[in-house]
Design a protein around this motif. Structure first.
Motif, PDB file in Angstrom:
ATOM      1  N   ALA A 128       0.832  -1.212   0.000  1.00  0.00           N
ATOM      2  CA  ALA A 128       0.000   0.000   0.000  1.00  0.00           C
ATOM      3  C   ALA A 128       0.864   1.259   0.000  1.00  0.00           C
ATOM      4  N   ASN A 129       0.396   2.270  -0.714  1.00  0.00           N
ATOM      5  CA  ASN A 129       1.014   3.601  -0.698  1.00  0.00           C
ATOM      6  C   ASN A 129       0.168   4.596   0.083  1.00  0.00           C
ATOM      7  N   ILE A 130      -1.119   4.266   0.196  1.00  0.00           N
ATOM      8  CA  ILE A 130      -2.087   5.138   0.860  1.00  0.00           C
ATOM      9  C   ILE A 130      -2.898   4.273   1.818  1.00  0.00           C
ATOM     10  N   ILE A 131      -3.184   4.808   3.005  1.00  0.00           N
ATOM     11  CA  ILE A 131      -4.112   4.116   3.895  1.00  0.00           C
ATOM     12  C   ILE A 131      -5.320   4.992   4.153  1.00  0.00           C
ATOM     13  N   LEU A 132      -6.388   4.357   4.589  1.00  0.00           N
ATOM     14  CA  LEU A 132      -7.632   5.055   4.903  1.00  0.00           C
ATOM     15  C   LEU A 132      -7.789   5.147   6.417  1.00  0.00           C
ATOM     16  N   LEU A 133      -8.087   6.345   6.909  1.00  0.00           N
ATOM     17  CA  LEU A 133      -8.458   6.518   8.306  1.00  0.00           C
ATOM     18  C   LEU A 133      -9.857   7.124   8.339  1.00  0.00           C
ATOM     19  N   ILE A 134     -10.793   6.420   8.963  1.00  0.00           N
ATOM     20  CA  ILE A 134     -12.187   6.856   9.025  1.00  0.00           C
ATOM     21  C   ILE A 134     -12.417   7.552  10.356  1.00  0.00           C
ATOM     22  N   VAL A 135     -12.698   8.832  10.295  1.00  0.00           N
ATOM     23  CA  VAL A 135     -12.829   9.629  11.518  1.00  0.00           C
ATOM     24  C   VAL A 135     -13.895   9.043  12.441  1.00  0.00           C
ATOM     25  N   ALA A 136     -14.999   8.558  11.870  1.00  0.00           N
ATOM     26  CA  ALA A 136     -16.105   8.024  12.676  1.00  0.00           C
ATOM     27  C   ALA A 136     -15.709   6.787  13.479  1.00  0.00           C
ATOM     28  N   ALA A 137     -14.636   6.131  13.063  1.00  0.00           N
ATOM     29  CA  ALA A 137     -14.222   4.884  13.711  1.00  0.00           C
ATOM     30  C   ALA A 137     -13.189   5.095  14.809  1.00  0.00           C
ATOM     31  N   SER A 139     -11.243   7.712  17.977  1.00  0.00           N
ATOM     32  CA  SER A 139     -11.212   8.887  18.847  1.00  0.00           C
ATOM     33  C   SER A 139     -10.213   9.870  18.238  1.00  0.00           C
ATOM     34  N   GLN A 140     -10.221  11.106  18.687  1.00  0.00           N
ATOM     35  CA  GLN A 140      -9.272  12.081  18.139  1.00  0.00           C
ATOM     36  C   GLN A 140      -7.840  11.665  18.449  1.00  0.00           C
ATOM     37  N   GLU A 141      -7.630  11.130  19.629  1.00  0.00           N
ATOM     38  CA  GLU A 141      -6.293  10.679  20.010  1.00  0.00           C
ATOM     39  C   GLU A 141      -5.813   9.549  19.097  1.00  0.00           C
ATOM     40  N   GLU A 142      -6.699   8.615  18.812  1.00  0.00           N
ATOM     41  CA  GLU A 142      -6.356   7.501  17.915  1.00  0.00           C
ATOM     42  C   GLU A 142      -6.092   8.008  16.501  1.00  0.00           C
ATOM     43  N   LEU A 143      -6.925   8.937  16.059  1.00  0.00           N
ATOM     44  CA  LEU A 143      -6.783   9.495  14.717  1.00  0.00           C
ATOM     45  C   LEU A 143      -5.423  10.160  14.548  1.00  0.00           C
ATOM     46  N   VAL A 144      -5.043  10.976  15.508  1.00  0.00           N
ATOM     47  CA  VAL A 144      -3.757  11.675  15.460  1.00  0.00           C
ATOM     48  C   VAL A 144      -2.601  10.669  15.482  1.00  0.00           C
ATOM     49  N   GLU A 145      -2.695   9.684  16.375  1.00  0.00           N
ATOM     50  CA  GLU A 145      -1.626   8.692  16.514  1.00  0.00           C
ATOM     51  C   GLU A 145      -1.425   7.900  15.216  1.00  0.00           C
ATOM     52  N   LEU A 146      -2.526   7.430  14.650  1.00  0.00           N
ATOM     53  CA  LEU A 146      -2.430   6.614  13.437  1.00  0.00           C
ATOM     54  C   LEU A 146      -1.993   7.447  12.232  1.00  0.00           C
ATOM     55  N   TYR A 147      -2.474   8.677  12.169  1.00  0.00           N
ATOM     56  CA  TYR A 147      -2.080   9.574  11.076  1.00  0.00           C
ATOM     57  C   TYR A 147      -0.573   9.816  11.114  1.00  0.00           C
ATOM     58  N   GLU A 164     -20.185  17.382   9.469  1.00  0.00           N
ATOM     59  CA  GLU A 164     -19.461  18.595   9.873  1.00  0.00           C
ATOM     60  C   GLU A 164     -18.535  18.347  11.059  1.00  0.00           C
ATOM     61  N   GLU A 165     -19.025  17.628  12.050  1.00  0.00           N
ATOM     62  CA  GLU A 165     -18.221  17.375  13.239  1.00  0.00           C
ATOM     63  C   GLU A 165     -16.935  16.621  12.873  1.00  0.00           C
ATOM     64  N   GLU A 166     -17.081  15.601  12.033  1.00  0.00           N
ATOM     65  CA  GLU A 166     -15.916  14.823  11.604  1.00  0.00           C
ATOM     66  C   GLU A 166     -14.968  15.679  10.770  1.00  0.00           C
ATOM     67  N   MET A 167     -15.522  16.569   9.959  1.00  0.00           N
ATOM     68  CA  MET A 167     -14.675  17.445   9.144  1.00  0.00           C
ATOM     69  C   MET A 167     -13.844  18.368  10.039  1.00  0.00           C
ATOM     70  N   LYS A 168     -14.451  18.905  11.086  1.00  0.00           N
ATOM     71  CA  LYS A 168     -13.698  19.762  12.009  1.00  0.00           C
ATOM     72  C   LYS A 168     -12.545  18.993  12.641  1.00  0.00           C
ATOM     73  N   ARG A 169     -12.796  17.744  13.009  1.00  0.00           N
ATOM     74  CA  ARG A 169     -11.743  16.909  13.605  1.00  0.00           C
ATOM     75  C   ARG A 169     -10.635  16.632  12.595  1.00  0.00           C
TER      76      ARG A 169
END
Length: 256
Positions: A128-137, A139-147, A164-169
């Motif tokens: 893979a060259n690109i991975i998918l991170l789904i904000v809905a799946a 927490s913000q902490e998990e999202l930042v860590e995985l990103y 909208e909420e997910e977009m802000k995150r």
């Protein structure tokens, strides 16, 4: 319980198993980044998906040969190929990802529900060259860590939002690529108005907007373009197309 909850429960078990498994790192293939391909393109950039099944549609094409289909996508001008690697719900596999990596020389998105760094390790090891991170799946902490983990591995990240909420995150990460999924995760209804509404929240002109789900006609693609999308992710429509080349050409609308 939503289907997302069911999937995430399954993913937790999958992660536990992955942590016990070892993996063989495949040879890395040097390909242009998705960002580079988008920057050099004057028409809509297509992430073409290999999709055997989905929770919302059931079986789509269980017998698809991922190598044959990936080569078709590449020859038709896909900017990237999305490979679903979830087995229980989408009937994909890491084997599909590895086979596609060997077959083509364009970026590949590992399309899965990533909740742990071990999944990113396996995605990269299989090409893979690109991975998918789904904000809905996440927490913000998990999202930042995985990103941050994915970026450290020199992977591009498609951050997917639905509201909208997910977009802000997502915007808090200042990501290079944001995917706006037009499908409501709870009802599975699809509305391209979602791309129009959420794209308007993005102020950074360099952010690549990918409109996902609901691309069935040229008019759908033009609506996404007019909302600011420079790329679309298309699965079911291509998997079911009677004339794939014609449908591809129809969707490669001018961006100017």
């Amino acid at each position: 319980m939503t289907i997302l909850n069911d999937i995430l429960t399954e993913k937790k078990m999958e992660v536990s198993k992955l942590k016990k498994d070892s993996f063989i790192k495949g040879p890395e293939k040097k390909v242009p980044t998705f960002k580079e391909r988008v920057q050099q393109s004057s028409h809509m950039n297509i992430i073409a998906e290999i999709k055997r099944a989905s929770p919302s549609k059931g079986e789509i094409d269980l017998g698809v040969d991922p190598i044959v289909r990936a080569k078709q996508y590449e020859q038709l001008g896909a900017a990237a190929i999305s490979v679903l690697t979830d087995e229980p719900f989408f009937k994909g596999s890491m084997d599909d990802l590895r086979l596609v990596r060997e077959a083509v020389d364009i970026p590949i998105l590992c399309k899965d529900f990533i909740i742990d760094p071990i999944q990113i390790d396996f995605a990269k090891a299989n090409g893979a060259n690109i991975i998918l991170l789904i904000v809905a799946a996440l927490s913000q902490e998990e999202l930042v860590e995985l990103y941050q983990y994915a970026k450290e591995l020199n992977l591009e990240v498609l951050i997917e939002v639905h509201n909208e909420e997910e977009m802000k995150r997502a915007l808090g990460l200042n990501p290079e690529i944001i995917g706006i999924n037009n499908r409501n995760l709870k009802s599975f209804d699809v509305s391209l108005a979602t791309t129009e509404k959420l794209a308007a929240m993005i102020s950074n002109a360099d952010t690549i907007i990918v409109s996902e789900s609901g691309m069935k006609t040229k008019a759908n693609v033009e609506l996404a373009r007019d909302a600011g999308a420079k790329a679309i992710l298309v699965g079911e429509t291509f998997m079911l197309a009677e004339d794939l080349a014609k449908k591809f050409q129809e969707f490669q609308v001018d961006l100017t």
